[in-house]
Write a protein that holds these residues in place. Sequence first.
Motif, PDB file in Angstrom:
ATOM      1  N   HIS A  86       0.888  -1.160   0.060  1.00 53.88           N
ATOM      2  CA  HIS A  86       0.242  -0.076   0.010  1.00 53.88           C
ATOM      3  C   HIS A  86       0.967   1.185   0.104  1.00 53.88           C
ATOM      4  O   HIS A  86       1.892   1.291   0.810  1.00 53.88           O
ATOM      5  CB  HIS A  86      -0.899   0.215   1.207  1.00 53.88           C
ATOM      6  CG  HIS A  86      -1.963   1.072   0.894  1.00 53.88           C
ATOM      7  ND1 HIS A  86      -2.686   1.617   2.239  1.00 53.88           N
ATOM      8  CD2 HIS A  86      -2.618   1.845   0.231  1.00 53.88           C
ATOM      9  CE1 HIS A  86      -3.418   2.353   2.058  1.00 53.88           C
ATOM     10  NE2 HIS A  86      -3.470   2.504   0.674  1.00 53.88           N
ATOM     11  N   THR A  93       0.854   5.293   0.025  1.00 50.36           N
ATOM     12  CA  THR A  93       0.068   6.511   0.127  1.00 50.36           C
ATOM     13  C   THR A  93       0.940   7.902   0.465  1.00 50.36           C
ATOM     14  O   THR A  93       1.933   7.587   0.544  1.00 50.36           O
ATOM     15  CB  THR A  93      -0.736   6.709   1.548  1.00 50.36           C
ATOM     16  OG1 THR A  93       0.028   6.351   2.673  1.00 50.36           O
ATOM     17  CG2 THR A  93      -1.812   5.456   1.351  1.00 50.36           C
ATOM     18  N   ASP A 145      -2.679   7.053  -3.392  1.00 49.30           N
ATOM     19  CA  ASP A 145      -3.442   5.921  -2.548  1.00 49.30           C
ATOM     20  C   ASP A 145      -3.183   4.759  -3.274  1.00 49.30           C
ATOM     21  O   ASP A 145      -4.492   4.435  -3.964  1.00 49.30           O
ATOM     22  CB  ASP A 145      -4.704   6.283  -1.918  1.00 49.30           C
ATOM     23  CG  ASP A 145      -5.121   5.493  -0.763  1.00 49.30           C
ATOM     24  OD1 ASP A 145      -4.663   4.390  -0.940  1.00 49.30           O
ATOM     25  OD2 ASP A 145      -6.416   5.850  -0.384  1.00 49.30           O
ATOM     26  N   THR A 173      -2.867   0.279  -4.035  1.00 48.77           N
ATOM     27  CA  THR A 173      -2.682  -0.834  -3.681  1.00 48.77           C
ATOM     28  C   THR A 173      -2.074  -1.698  -4.749  1.00 48.77           C
ATOM     29  O   THR A 173      -2.312  -1.682  -5.737  1.00 48.77           O
ATOM     30  CB  THR A 173      -4.026  -1.501  -2.669  1.00 48.77           C
ATOM     31  OG1 THR A 173      -4.893  -1.587  -3.964  1.00 48.77           O
ATOM     32  CG2 THR A 173      -4.479  -0.776  -1.789  1.00 48.77           C
TER      33      THR A 173
END
Length: 140
Positions: A103, A105, A114, A116
Amino acid sequence: MLRRLALTAFASVAALSALPATAHAATDVVAPTDRLTVTVTGSGGTGDGTYELNCHPTGGTHPDAADACARLDEVTVWGTDPFAPVAPDAMCTMQYGGPATAHITGTWQGRPVDATYDRSNGCEIGRWDALVPVLPAASA
């Protein structure tokens, strides 16, 4: 009249001496620092964990910050998002690349990130591998 002339001269000098500071402040624009938080699990190596990656200038706790920033600079092309997901209509091989997930961010090039990642199919494996060393080289 003499007093009025002195006050006008004083006001003019004060205004002119303030001008360079004002002009300088307007040109003193600071570019935003690119800052990312990278969290990796299940990579099968020493890359698991949460790291801060700062670019422009390079820093943070990422184990390979300089190369990671260089890679991000390399894959950042005008009009594309280096963190974009796989297109929904993409045809991907049905291979499994292991349980690794990640992940990311933060901010890159002034835009929020953001994103994944996983290694669930060929497209996702390719997307992951495109960001090595931002993400660790995973072993299945």
